[in-house]
Design an enzyme around this catalytic site. Structure first.
Site, PDB file in Angstrom:
ATOM      1  N   LYS A  85       7.404  46.014   1.258  1.00 51.66           N
ATOM      2  CA  LYS A  85       8.599  45.495   0.802  1.00 51.66           C
ATOM      3  C   LYS A  85       9.471  46.954   0.145  1.00 51.66           C
ATOM      4  CE  LYS A  85       9.121  43.812  -3.370  1.00 51.66           C
ATOM      5  NZ  LYS A  85       9.061  42.819  -4.940  1.00 51.66           N
ATOM      6  N   ASP A 127       4.928  47.386  -3.059  1.00 52.57           N
ATOM      7  CA  ASP A 127       6.196  48.073  -3.243  1.00 52.57           C
ATOM      8  C   ASP A 127       7.151  49.021  -3.325  1.00 52.57           C
ATOM      9  OD1 ASP A 127       9.181  47.334  -4.480  1.00 52.57           O
ATOM     10  OD2 ASP A 127       7.971  45.815  -6.339  1.00 52.57           O
ATOM     11  N   GLY A 148       4.792  51.293  -4.261  1.00 49.20           N
ATOM     12  CA  GLY A 148       3.726  52.700  -3.581  1.00 49.20           C
ATOM     13  C   GLY A 148       3.206  52.777  -5.111  1.00 49.20           C
TER      14      GLY A 148
HETATM   15  P1  IMP Z   1       3.984  48.948  -6.302  1.00 49.90           P
HETATM   16  O1  IMP Z   1       3.122  50.484  -7.074  1.00 49.90           O
HETATM   17  O2  IMP Z   1       4.728  48.943  -6.519  1.00 49.90           O
HETATM   18  O3  IMP Z   1       3.038  49.059  -4.697  1.00 49.90           O
HETATM   19  O4  IMP Z   1       3.227  47.228  -6.441  1.00 49.90           O
HETATM   20  C1  IMP Z   1       1.777  47.297  -6.347  1.00 49.90           C
HETATM   21  C2  IMP Z   1       1.308  45.922  -6.684  1.00 49.90           C
HETATM   22  O5  IMP Z   1       2.370  45.021  -8.092  1.00 49.90           O
HETATM   23  C3  IMP Z   1       1.095  45.283  -5.710  1.00 49.90           C
HETATM   24  O6  IMP Z   1      -0.145  45.165  -5.374  1.00 49.90           O
HETATM   25  C4  IMP Z   1       0.731  43.808  -6.580  1.00 49.90           C
HETATM   26  O7  IMP Z   1      -0.152  43.606  -7.126  1.00 49.90           O
HETATM   27  C5  IMP Z   1       1.900  44.286  -7.625  1.00 49.90           C
HETATM   28  N1  IMP Z   1       3.389  44.126  -6.795  1.00 49.90           N
HETATM   29  C6  IMP Z   1       4.893  44.350  -6.726  1.00 49.90           C
HETATM   30  N2  IMP Z   1       5.431  43.347  -5.976  1.00 49.90           N
HETATM   31  C7  IMP Z   1       4.899  41.918  -6.196  1.00 49.90           C
HETATM   32  C8  IMP Z   1       6.163  40.806  -5.605  1.00 49.90           C
HETATM   33  O8  IMP Z   1       6.830  40.843  -4.989  1.00 49.90           O
HETATM   34  N3  IMP Z   1       5.142  39.994  -6.097  1.00 49.90           N
HETATM   35  C9  IMP Z   1       4.001  40.221  -6.544  1.00 49.90           C
HETATM   36  N4  IMP Z   1       3.007  41.378  -6.685  1.00 49.90           N
HETATM   37  C10 IMP Z   1       3.737  42.427  -6.543  1.00 49.90           C
END
Ligand code: IMP
Length: 178
Positions: free
Chosen positions: A131, A103, A105
């Protein structure tokens, strides 16, 4: 709840990714000295994806697990904590980091910096979902299942406060604008 990607679509994509990854591993193993390949599962969300993916690989691989926490409800905390680290040495090994979803990152960025310091031969990123609209850091994804819109998804390992992980599909929870 609305189904975004159903079980069959997920399975077909994982089989396709496993073939692509096997081809990649075959290529690197034929070009250089035989190398250990490590598949790293980022707990907990990627557990279903990870097990289905490694089960479909023809090549022999090592499996390891890391646990991180960064989310509270549907919002990232921007404070990524490593709760469980791996126990093997990855020096000179080819490492595939397997994520459920990328998401912002930030989580992966933290994991990548941690693992780069350990001198792997190569670090590759494989995610079931991307995403990209909410990305805060630049991440090069090597193998990706589906690119999805900016909505909070659950199921196939992904949760909202530990609920819905066991759904066999990927769904969107309406009323969350993440
Ligand atoms: P980031 O650090 O924002 O890229 O998020 C990474 C982590 O957040 C992922 O490995 C998921 O565990 C959680 N995450 C991000 N977006 C979602 C979502 O839409 N649904 C559920 N978990 C999410």
């Amino acid at each position: 709840m609305e189904i975004l990607i159903n079980y069959n679509e997920i399975q077909n994509k994982i089989h396709q990714l496993a073939k692509e990854i096997d081809n990649y591993i075959d290529k690197i193993q034929s070009e250089q000295e035989e190398t250990d390949i490590v598949f790293l599962c980022v707990l907990t969300g990627s557990i279903f994806f990870f097990s289905e993916l490694v089960r479909n690989l023809k090549n022999d691989v090592l499996t390891e697990y890391i646990k991180v926490s960064s989310y509270k409800g549907t919002q990232t905390t921007e404070n990524v904590k490593i709760l469980k680290d791996i126990s093997i040495d990855i020096t000179n090994k080819v490492v595939f980091i397997v994520e459920d979803i990328i998401d912002t990152g930030l989580t992966l960025n933290k994991i990548i910096s941690l693992f780069k310091e350990r001198n792997p031969k190569e670090l590759l990123i494989c995610t079931l979902l991307d995403k990209p609209s909410k990305r805060l850091v630049d991440i090069k994804i090597d193998f990706c299942g589906f690119v999805i819109p900016p909505e909070f998804v659950i199921g196939y390992g992904m949760d909202l406060d530990e609920k819905y992980r066991n759904k066999p599909y990927i769904g969107v929870l309406r009323g969350n604008n993440s």
